[in-house]
Design a protein around this motif. Sequence first.
Motif, short mmCIF file in Angstrom:
data_model
loop_
_atom_site.label_atom_id
_atom_site.label_comp_id
_atom_site.label_asym_id
_atom_site.label_seq_id
_atom_site.Cartn_x
_atom_site.Cartn_y
_atom_site.Cartn_z
N PRO A 177 74.28 43.00 3.38
CA PRO A 177 75.43 43.56 3.03
C PRO A 177 76.79 43.44 3.08
O PRO A 177 77.78 44.20 2.81
N LEU A 178 76.79 42.49 2.67
CA LEU A 178 77.91 41.14 2.24
C LEU A 178 78.60 41.90 1.02
O LEU A 178 79.60 42.19 0.33
N LEU A 179 77.77 42.05 0.56
CA LEU A 179 77.50 42.32 -1.49
C LEU A 179 77.60 43.83 -1.05
O LEU A 179 78.43 43.84 -2.20
N GLY A 211 67.60 42.97 1.92
CA GLY A 211 68.56 43.34 2.37
C GLY A 211 69.88 43.80 1.70
O GLY A 211 70.60 44.58 2.55
N PHE A 212 69.94 43.95 0.79
CA PHE A 212 70.68 44.52 0.22
C PHE A 212 70.44 45.83 -0.27
O PHE A 212 71.04 47.50 0.86
N LYS A 213 69.19 46.68 -0.31
CA LYS A 213 68.72 47.81 -0.91
C LYS A 213 68.89 48.70 0.36
O LYS A 213 69.30 49.95 0.22
N LEU A 216 72.87 49.34 1.13
CA LEU A 216 73.26 50.68 0.95
C LEU A 216 72.81 52.32 1.39
O LEU A 216 73.75 52.98 1.10
N LYS A 217 72.35 52.24 2.57
CA LYS A 217 72.21 53.70 3.16
C LYS A 217 73.05 53.38 3.68
O LYS A 217 74.07 54.36 4.06
N ASP A 218 74.13 52.11 4.05
CA ASP A 218 75.75 52.66 4.44
C ASP A 218 76.58 53.29 3.87
O ASP A 218 78.07 53.63 4.20
N ILE A 224 70.47 54.23 -6.22
CA ILE A 224 69.97 53.18 -6.98
C ILE A 224 68.92 54.02 -7.73
O ILE A 224 68.26 55.15 -7.57
N VAL A 225 69.08 54.25 -8.53
CA VAL A 225 68.99 54.84 -10.43
C VAL A 225 67.54 54.21 -11.17
O VAL A 225 66.41 54.53 -11.68
#
Length: 365
Positions: A177-179, A211-213, A216-218, A224-225
């Motif tokens: 989430p930070l990234l 966690g990053f993936k 991205l839902k937010d 992501i392509v």
Amino acid sequence: MRRSSLWMILVTLFLMTMLVIPIPSAVAQLVLGETKTRGPEGQVPIWYTSISLTPAEREKIRNGNYKIAYDQLAASEFDDTIGKAIEYTAKQLNMEYIHTFNRLDAAVQKENIESILATKPDIIAAVSVDPAVSTIAFKEAAKKGVALVFCSNKASLKWNEDYKGGLVFYDLAGFGPLLAEKLNAELDGKGNIGYVYHEANFFITNQRDQGFKNALKDYPGLKIVDERPWSGNPADAEAVVSAMITAHPELSGLYLPWQEALMPALAALRAAGRSDVKIVTNDIAEITALEMVRNKNVVAMTQCMAWQYGVTVTELGCYALLGKEIPAECVMVPGLVATKDTISTIWPDLFNTELPVAVRKALEK
């Protein structure tokens, strides 16, 4: 009101205005709530703030003539800082500090542990390099009554059955989430993202990547392509990123598992003339901090509070020596995110040292 009383009030108010009120650091502003991070066997961790020694317990340790050993994994700002923190904390507790270096070699680690055992240590702190070879050495240490504090990766031993001590790691899922937040801000809420993940079954990198993936839902404007696995070998990263930007020239953002992939990734982007692609990744070192300051590609990097990590490792080991109940096997230290604008204030919170001169000079340009 008497003149003397009025004078005292005025003096007091003046002195109060002269007090230096420290600006809260990033650490002071942390909110340590629930986390999705889990241990290697699904253990629910506790925060490092749950581990602390009372003055009486510290005095007992000081009078115990104990020894603590740290078998360091690799040379890096992170690992070096952990060792320095363990050494410093041990000195405060009147403990002898023993240091060895295994360089990611399980056979060397086994030899190191055997050499350490000859000195009759009370605590051994280390990353378990290999589930088979390293476990043999740590199991022997546990049989001799040595408390084991594993750093991020444990041996194949059952807590409170095969060994006493615990496992210290950091808020793995919390890094994402930070990234994601920083990348979203840099791309103004819209962009096509390349996602490079660590292909190994390793709970640390797996949770950071996921966690990053998940984060991205937010940010629905970030999509992501392209997803591609990375072996973890720096030599492979350039080819992975090169293939990704060739297949998807519309990429505007890139996630990398950790800093070892950063320099090769930058080489691929520079070869393609892609200074527009924004990168976020985990871990911070002087060389990668310099890249973030000097060029336009690197947006943000995360890192665990390494100094606090080392302090927690030492105190957790002392719990075992004291026979003090350890609330959970896994103890977690938070991480921070740094950008070009914040690296000078974040660095001391991470490593308990001043910002490297080269990075400071680069910021001044």
